[in-house]
Design a protein around this motif. Structure first.
Motif, PDB file in Angstrom:
ATOM      1  N   GLU A   1      94.437 131.873 -19.217  1.00 14.64           N
ATOM      2  CA  GLU A   1      95.312 131.378 -20.273  1.00 14.64           C
ATOM      3  C   GLU A   1      96.764 131.378 -19.806  1.00 14.64           C
ATOM      4  OE1 GLU A   1      95.556 132.298 -24.971  1.00 14.64           O
ATOM      5  OE2 GLU A   1      96.043 134.012 -23.696  1.00 14.64           O
ATOM      6  N   VAL A   2      97.496 130.330 -20.168  1.00 17.78           N
ATOM      7  CA  VAL A   2      98.938 130.277 -19.945  1.00 17.78           C
ATOM      8  C   VAL A   2      99.615 130.456 -21.299  1.00 17.78           C
ATOM      9  CG1 VAL A   2     100.898 128.923 -19.111  1.00 17.78           C
ATOM     10  CG2 VAL A   2      98.670 128.725 -17.975  1.00 17.78           C
ATOM     11  N   LEU A   3     100.328 131.558 -21.432  1.00 21.41           N
ATOM     12  CA  LEU A   3     100.995 131.896 -22.692  1.00 21.41           C
ATOM     13  C   LEU A   3     102.503 131.744 -22.518  1.00 21.41           C
ATOM     14  CD1 LEU A   3     100.254 134.874 -25.036  1.00 21.41           C
ATOM     15  CD2 LEU A   3     102.591 134.452 -24.298  1.00 21.41           C
TER      16      LEU A   3
ATOM     17  N   ASP B   1      98.958 127.016 -23.024  1.00 18.75           N
ATOM     18  CA  ASP B   1      97.851 126.921 -23.975  1.00 18.75           C
ATOM     19  C   ASP B   1      98.215 127.542 -25.317  1.00 18.75           C
ATOM     20  OD1 ASP B   1      95.984 125.946 -21.938  1.00 18.75           O
ATOM     21  OD2 ASP B   1      96.086 127.990 -21.143  1.00 18.75           O
ATOM     22  N   ARG B   2      99.080 128.532 -25.260  1.00 14.13           N
ATOM     23  CA  ARG B   2      99.385 129.329 -26.448  1.00 14.13           C
ATOM     24  C   ARG B   2     100.862 129.691 -26.434  1.00 14.13           C
ATOM     25  NH1 ARG B   2      97.189 135.302 -26.227  1.00 14.13           N
ATOM     26  NH2 ARG B   2      98.408 136.335 -27.854  1.00 14.13           N
ATOM     27  N   VAL B   3     101.456 129.826 -27.601  1.00 13.96           N
ATOM     28  CA  VAL B   3     102.861 130.183 -27.729  1.00 13.96           C
ATOM     29  C   VAL B   3     103.002 131.386 -28.649  1.00 13.96           C
ATOM     30  CG1 VAL B   3     105.123 129.453 -28.601  1.00 13.96           C
ATOM     31  CG2 VAL B   3     103.725 127.850 -27.295  1.00 13.96           C
ATOM     32  N   VAL B   4     103.796 132.355 -28.191  1.00 15.56           N
ATOM     33  CA  VAL B   4     104.195 133.488 -29.021  1.00 15.56           C
ATOM     34  C   VAL B   4     105.705 133.420 -29.183  1.00 15.56           C
ATOM     35  CG1 VAL B   4     104.423 136.006 -29.133  1.00 15.56           C
ATOM     36  CG2 VAL B   4     102.277 134.979 -28.350  1.00 15.56           C
TER      37      VAL B   4
ATOM     38  N   ASP C   1     102.244 133.067 -33.460  1.00 13.72           N
ATOM     39  CA  ASP C   1     101.311 133.227 -32.347  1.00 13.72           C
ATOM     40  C   ASP C   1     100.155 132.268 -32.590  1.00 13.72           C
ATOM     41  OD1 ASP C   1      99.503 133.951 -30.408  1.00 13.72           O
ATOM     42  OD2 ASP C   1      99.562 136.096 -30.822  1.00 13.72           O
ATOM     43  N   GLY C   2     100.021 131.266 -31.705  1.00  9.84           N
ATOM     44  CA  GLY C   2      98.943 130.315 -31.888  1.00  9.84           C
ATOM     45  C   GLY C   2      98.921 129.269 -30.793  1.00  9.84           C
ATOM     46  N   PRO C   3      97.997 128.302 -30.894  1.00 11.40           N
ATOM     47  CA  PRO C   3      97.940 127.215 -29.923  1.00 11.40           C
ATOM     48  C   PRO C   3      99.293 126.495 -29.826  1.00 11.40           C
ATOM     49  CG  PRO C   3      96.004 127.187 -31.337  1.00 11.40           C
ATOM     50  CD  PRO C   3      96.948 128.195 -31.926  1.00 11.40           C
ATOM     51  N   THR C   4      99.599 126.008 -28.643  1.00 15.95           N
ATOM     52  CA  THR C   4     100.908 125.407 -28.394  1.00 15.95           C
ATOM     53  C   THR C   4     101.243 124.315 -29.397  1.00 15.95           C
ATOM     54  OG1 THR C   4     100.779 125.915 -26.028  1.00 15.95           O
ATOM     55  CG2 THR C   4     102.294 124.170 -26.699  1.00 15.95           C
ATOM     56  N   ALA C   5     100.333 123.396 -29.613  1.00 15.53           N
ATOM     57  CA  ALA C   5     100.619 122.269 -30.513  1.00 15.53           C
ATOM     58  C   ALA C   5     100.921 122.751 -31.925  1.00 15.53           C
ATOM     59  CB  ALA C   5      99.448 121.293 -30.524  1.00 15.53           C
ATOM     60  N   ASP C   6     100.191 123.757 -32.388  1.00 18.71           N
ATOM     61  CA  ASP C   6     100.390 124.241 -33.761  1.00 18.71           C
ATOM     62  C   ASP C   6     101.762 124.889 -33.927  1.00 18.71           C
ATOM     63  OD1 ASP C   6      97.857 123.373 -34.252  1.00 18.71           O
ATOM     64  OD2 ASP C   6      96.937 125.368 -34.262  1.00 18.71           O
TER      65      ASP C   6
END
Length: 530
Positions: free
Chosen positions: A310-312, A480-483, A493-498
């Motif tokens: 995963e890339v966060l 893939d995910r952004v915090v 905290d969730g998927p990048t697009a969201d």
């Protein structure tokens, strides 16, 4: 205001001139944006404006550089102190006093300005840049955007006719960058100051520019209106790339202009792009992490899990606690409470060498890690320390920033080249978890694309990658995910697009243009059209 006449600049030992037969004119009261690939000569061009090149840096200059009628051959850089104001990439490194008001007055003190005039100019500058409430604040307590505005103010008090800025927004969050750019454009439009800006994050600046100087890297400089130069320029922001893909004419430079032409494109696109993300088991688990500096709490009881593959992206405004959290996860930084586990081990309890094999970290000031005399020596040492095959680090460096000579001293590299070298040195060890703090500072679009491919490759090998960054376009392309952190706490905290589409500050240009469709990158649009 600024005239380069048949200018060629060469450095000892170089195989070719950095600038060759350059003829450029920047009229008074223009905002001129300087762009180009990493190492193309942008810093040399900026340094030549006030004579730092070659009087301070060395090298040979032929031709003539004239600023406000003054020839840089005949006048030393100190004689341009009240004509050209220069703000470097790291404003904190250039401060010489302790408080905001003292810093604003310092340049005038050196120029012998009368006391009553100094007081008046300090007040005017505080109001002009919107920092009056900061006048008594210690410089080190300011946010990145505040420091940048104070650095600009410290040269403005001398009333220069030209302002030269090197990567003024590279370390700033999107909101702070907008504040700084608003101050810069106000100087151009209200005071007639000529501003020359070198900036890799063109998406932030290009819509404000009157002129664009593109350095392709062969010593030449292409000058013209931004829309004309960008029609064929290999370095371009997403809004321009999307305009090229869609065949828009005129080519848009801002989200507003692009949205006016985007309706037909939106009608051709599926409602959502295909997304395939596969993440593995939890690689690192952190619970109730607290980082405190005296009375200041930087990280407040943060829970976070990192998964293999995963890339966060870790985002948030300057001072939100991102760097403190990374250091706490790696084990080298302070952690007053909470637990961090990689398997059954706490990196903080291990010797530094063992901790690095579990969790690697590239800090926000990566050049501090460079200590040898040549690029080749740094790469060889990295291979040896990481027990990698000889040449592995050099191969990584070439994938990030091709063409850097083995015998070059690391301190002589451009900011982007130095960053690429440190990234290669750290990544060659390839630990299971890789933490990167602002890794795209100083990287051009092509270098970021190569770096993004490298990051995705590491994730494909099963490594967990965390990138602390303000670069929303890079996040859109890679993560893939952004915090999102605010005041040391996780607020999203969730998927990048969201996460990014829901935020006006963190949304990339493509998302803003094609909203409500959830497309984040030009590549995703091109794939959908295919």
């Amino acid at each position: 205001m600024i005239t380069f006449t048949d200018v060629t600049i060469s450095y000892a030992g170089a195989t070719a001139p950095t600038l060759s037969n350059v003829d450029v004119e920047v009229p008074e009261g223009e905002l001129c944006l300087v762009v180009g690939l990493t190492g193309a000569g942008k810093s040399t061009l900026l340094g030549a404006i006030n004579g730092l090149v070659p009087h301070f840096t060395g090298g040979t200059l032929s031709g003539r550089v004239s600023v406000a009628g003054m020839d840089t051959r005949a006048h030393r850089p100190r004689e341009f102190a009240d004509v050209v104001g220069v703000v470097g990439q790291d404003p904190l490194a250039g401060f010489v006093t302790d408080t905001v008001e003292e810093e604003l007055a310092y340049t005038m003190e050196q120029l012998g300005v009368r006391g009553e005039v100094m007081r008046k100019r300090v007040e005017e500058t505080l109001d002009l840049l919107g920092i009056a409430e900061l006048r008594n604040r210690p410089l080190r307590t300011l946010s990145g955007g505040q420091q940048q505005r104070v650095a600009i103010g410290s040269v403005l008090t001398a009333h220069p006719e030209v302002l030269v800025l090197d990567e003024p927004t590279s370390a700033l969050d999107p909101t702070a960058a907008e504040d700084v750019l608003a101050a810069i454009t106000r100087l151009v439009h209200d005071l007639g100051v000529t501003v020359v800006v070198a900036e890799h994050r063109m998406e932030r600046v290009v819509q404000y520019a009157d002129r664009l100087l593109f350095l392709p890297g062969d010593g030449s400089v292409l000058s013209g209106a931004p829309a004309e130069v960008l029609r064929s320029c290999p370095v371009a922001p997403p809004v321009v790339e999307l305009g090229r893909l869609a065949g828009w004419d005129p080519l848009p430079l801002s989200v507003r202009d692009a949205r006016r032409q985007a309706a037909p494109l939106r009608s051709r696109l599926p409602e959502s792009p295909s997304v395939a993300t596969k993440c593995g088991d939890c690689s690192l688990s952190a619970r109730k992490v607290v980082v405190r500096y005296g009375a200041v709490i930087a990280v407040r009881e943060v829970d976070i899990d990192l998964h293999s593959g995963e890339v966060l992206a870790l985002m948030g405004r300057n001072g939100s606690g991102k760097s403190s959290l990374l250091w706490a996860l790696q084990g080298s930084g302070p952690r007053q409470a909470g637990t961090v586990r990689v398997g059954d081990q706490d990196p903080k309890a291990l010797a530094p060498g063992k901790a690095r094999k579990l969790v690697g970290l590239v800090p926000q000031t990566p050049s501090d890690l460079l200590y040898l005399e040549t690029v080749a020596a740094e790469c060889a040492q990295a291979d040896a320390e990481s027990e990698a095959s000889p040449g592995a680090c050099r191969a990584l460096l070439d994938s990030l920033a091709p063409g850097i000579a083995d015998d070059k001293h690391p301190r002589d590299l451009s900011e982007g080249q130095r960053l690429a070298l440190v990234l290669a040195v750290q990544l060659v060890a390839a630990p299971g978890i890789v933490l990167l703090d602002e890794p795209t500072r100083g990287l051009d679009y092509q270098a970021k694309r190569r770096f993004g491919a490298l990051v995705r490759g590491l994730a494909a090998q099963g490594r967990a990658i965390v990138i602390s960054t303000h670069d929303v376009e890079f996040v859109a392309a890679v993560s893939d995910r952004v915090v999102v952190l605010a005041e040391g706490e996780v607020v999203a905290d969730g998927p990048t697009a969201d996460v990014v589409v829901a935020s006006p500050a963190f949304a990339p240009q493509v998302a803003k243009i094609l909203s409500p469709l959830p497309y984040l990158t030009v590549d995703a649009v091109a794939e959908a059209l295919r």
